[in-house]
Design a protein around this motif. Structure first.
Motif, mmCIF file in Angstrom:
data_model
loop_
_atom_site.group_PDB
_atom_site.id
_atom_site.type_symbol
_atom_site.label_atom_id
_atom_site.label_comp_id
_atom_site.label_asym_id
_atom_site.label_seq_id
_atom_site.Cartn_x
_atom_site.Cartn_y
_atom_site.Cartn_z
ATOM 1 N N THR A 92 97.455 112.597 21.834
ATOM 2 C CA THR A 92 96.569 112.245 22.527
ATOM 3 C C THR A 92 96.766 111.526 23.714
ATOM 4 N N VAL A 93 97.377 110.284 23.097
ATOM 5 C CA VAL A 93 97.664 109.277 24.376
ATOM 6 C C VAL A 93 98.516 109.620 25.443
ATOM 7 N N ASN A 94 99.658 110.454 25.007
ATOM 8 C CA ASN A 94 100.437 111.160 25.998
ATOM 9 C C ASN A 94 99.459 112.002 26.837
ATOM 10 N N TYR A 95 98.469 112.942 26.362
ATOM 11 C CA TYR A 95 97.375 113.555 26.955
ATOM 12 C C TYR A 95 96.948 112.692 27.902
ATOM 13 N N LEU A 96 96.458 111.566 27.636
ATOM 14 C CA LEU A 96 95.402 110.839 28.442
ATOM 15 C C LEU A 96 96.207 110.255 29.536
ATOM 16 N N TYR A 97 97.564 110.105 29.470
ATOM 17 C CA TYR A 97 98.366 109.594 30.514
ATOM 18 C C TYR A 97 99.307 110.555 31.356
ATOM 19 N N ASP A 98 98.764 111.763 30.976
ATOM 20 C CA ASP A 98 99.425 112.940 31.494
ATOM 21 C C ASP A 98 101.082 113.003 31.457
ATOM 22 N N LEU A 99 101.361 112.458 30.039
ATOM 23 C CA LEU A 99 102.952 112.566 29.866
ATOM 24 C C LEU A 99 102.862 114.215 29.072
ATOM 25 N N PRO A 100 103.962 114.845 29.110
ATOM 26 C CA PRO A 100 104.142 116.147 28.968
ATOM 27 C C PRO A 100 104.105 116.453 27.150
#
Length: 268
Positions: A92-100
């Motif tokens: 989810t943190v990747n998702y929040l920061y727009d990391l793939p």
């Protein structure tokens, strides 16, 4: 692959793809952090809840007698002996920061929804930002799209590319950082991608030699663990224990055993 298992995989795959498309659309529209869970950095977004609601609805319509265990909405016991184990957005943190490196992970297991004792039957890991869909069935192999997956051949640990992750509570993270610092000189390199489901899928795809992490929940490893075993790998815990919150280790069997011994010596 039996007809029954093929149908379970179809349901998992379609739900994962649809939820991934929803999450990707919501990401483009802007992410809303709804709250936190185990610690202030363990976030949940509106998209986590929306994706899990979609998955839960699709599964209930297709398999009303099955149980459900989801990261966001908890457990519901069924009468069929099967349980769907769901992480609507892993990473989810990747998702929040727009990391793939985020994914939707869905698996169906037989028995109690406990990774130490369950028998995983089918699973899907959909990674929309990477354009990839991983699938596996018990006895039917693991696949990335139409390509059959195999773990990398065993290598000495000092030539192994290893991935790990950190838990959200500071006490656990501190010990993980200590172990990682001691491990780095002993392996080819250590990766931290921020998504256990994709890490496990990467082990199955031969992109990593091994993965380990303390603090994983059942939904973090259900689909990914089946991918690893169906690709010829091993997923286990420390010192012969099953893969549980205490530790999950995955990779080619010989690499896993060597990494297990090393992690024990390092006090993981």
């Amino acid at each position: 692959m039996s007809a029954g298992t093929a149908e379970l995989l179809r349901i998992a795959r379609e739900a994962a793809v649809e939820a991934g498309e929803l999450a990707a659309r919501l990401r483009r529209e802007g992410v809303t952090v709804e709250g936190t869970k185990s610690s202030p950095i363990d976030i949940v977004t509106a998209a986590d809840k929306a994706a899990e609601d979609l998955i839960r609805g699709r599964l209930a319509a297709a398999r009303p007698d099955d149980g459900f265990l989801g990261e966001e909405s908890g457990a519901e016991v069924g009468s069929s002996g099967l349980t769907w184990v769901v992480d609507p957005i892993d990473g989810t943190v990747n998702y929040l920061y727009d990391l793939p490196n985020w994914s939707v992970s869905i698996a169906v297991v037989e028995g109690e929804p406990d990774p130490v004792t369950w028998r995983a039957l089918a699973g899907a890991v959909a990674a929309p930002a990477l354009g990839e869909l991983f699938t596996a069935t018990a006895g039917g192999g693991a696949h990335l799209g139409d390509r059959e997956l195999h773990v990398r051949g065993p290598v000495p640990l000092n030539r192994a590319l290893v991935s790990t992750g950190y838990h959200y509570t500071q006490e656990v993270r501190g010990n993980q950082a200590r172990v990682a610092g001691q491990l780095i000189p002993l392996v080819r390199d250590l990766r931290r991608t921020g998504g256990a489901a994709i890490d496990l899928a990467s082990v199955a795809a031969g992109r990593l030699d091994a993965f380990f992490e303390q603090g994983l929940n059942p939904w973090d490893q259900a689909a990914g663990g089946l991918l690893v075993t169906e690709a010829g790998g091993l997923i286990t815990g420390l010192a012969g224990e099953g893969p549980a919150f205490r530790m999950v280790i995955a990779g080619a069997p010989l690499v896993v055993h060597e990494l297990d011994d090393l992690l024990q010596r390092l006090g993981a």
